[in-house]
Motif scaffolding. Sequence first.
Motif, PDB file in Angstrom:
ATOM      1  N   ARG A  59      34.086  12.933  40.750  1.00 52.34           N
ATOM      2  CA  ARG A  59      35.284  11.930  40.206  1.00 52.34           C
ATOM      3  C   ARG A  59      36.277  11.501  40.859  1.00 52.34           C
ATOM      4  N   THR A  60      36.686  12.502  42.020  1.00 48.12           N
ATOM      5  CA  THR A  60      37.754  11.961  42.932  1.00 48.12           C
ATOM      6  C   THR A  60      37.121  11.296  44.179  1.00 48.12           C
ATOM      7  N   ASP A  61      35.757  11.437  44.829  1.00 46.11           N
ATOM      8  CA  ASP A  61      35.185  10.588  45.421  1.00 46.11           C
ATOM      9  C   ASP A  61      34.928   9.102  44.906  1.00 46.11           C
ATOM     10  N   ARG A  65      36.555   5.756  46.440  1.00 42.87           N
ATOM     11  CA  ARG A  65      35.652   4.602  46.635  1.00 42.87           C
ATOM     12  C   ARG A  65      36.356   3.237  46.041  1.00 42.87           C
ATOM     13  N   GLN A  66      36.764   3.507  44.853  1.00 42.68           N
ATOM     14  CA  GLN A  66      37.226   2.369  44.141  1.00 42.68           C
ATOM     15  C   GLN A  66      38.319   1.679  44.741  1.00 42.68           C
ATOM     16  N   SER A  70      38.208   6.187  52.257  1.00 46.28           N
ATOM     17  CA  SER A  70      36.928   6.763  53.043  1.00 46.28           C
ATOM     18  C   SER A  70      35.893   7.295  51.977  1.00 46.28           C
ATOM     19  N   ASP A  71      34.751   7.205  52.330  1.00 47.74           N
ATOM     20  CA  ASP A  71      33.636   7.730  51.799  1.00 47.74           C
ATOM     21  C   ASP A  71      32.998   8.999  52.297  1.00 47.74           C
ATOM     22  N   SER A  72      33.821   9.832  52.986  1.00 50.64           N
ATOM     23  CA  SER A  72      33.362  11.135  53.284  1.00 50.64           C
ATOM     24  C   SER A  72      32.769  11.858  52.546  1.00 50.64           C
TER      25      SER A  72
END
Length: 72
Positions: A59-61, A65-66, A70-72
């Motif tokens: 959920r955090t990632d 992204r939204q 960064s998409d790490s």
Amino acid sequence: MTESAKKVAEEAEHRLDNLAEDVRKRFDRITQGRLSDQVKAGRFSGRAGPGGHGAGWARTDQHRRQRGGSDS
């Protein structure tokens, strides 16, 4: 309290006790082997399971992204 009122109150209490016991039995029967097994397996311990970061990280990632992070 009059004698008849005491009798009605005792009967109501007895019926409520029976209802509570029936609800407990049904809940135990429905959740038997499910909730307790998940708790024993550590599902709700807050630690990530094998092969991932856990639902919180996903959920955090996705939230990051939204918002254009960064998409790490």
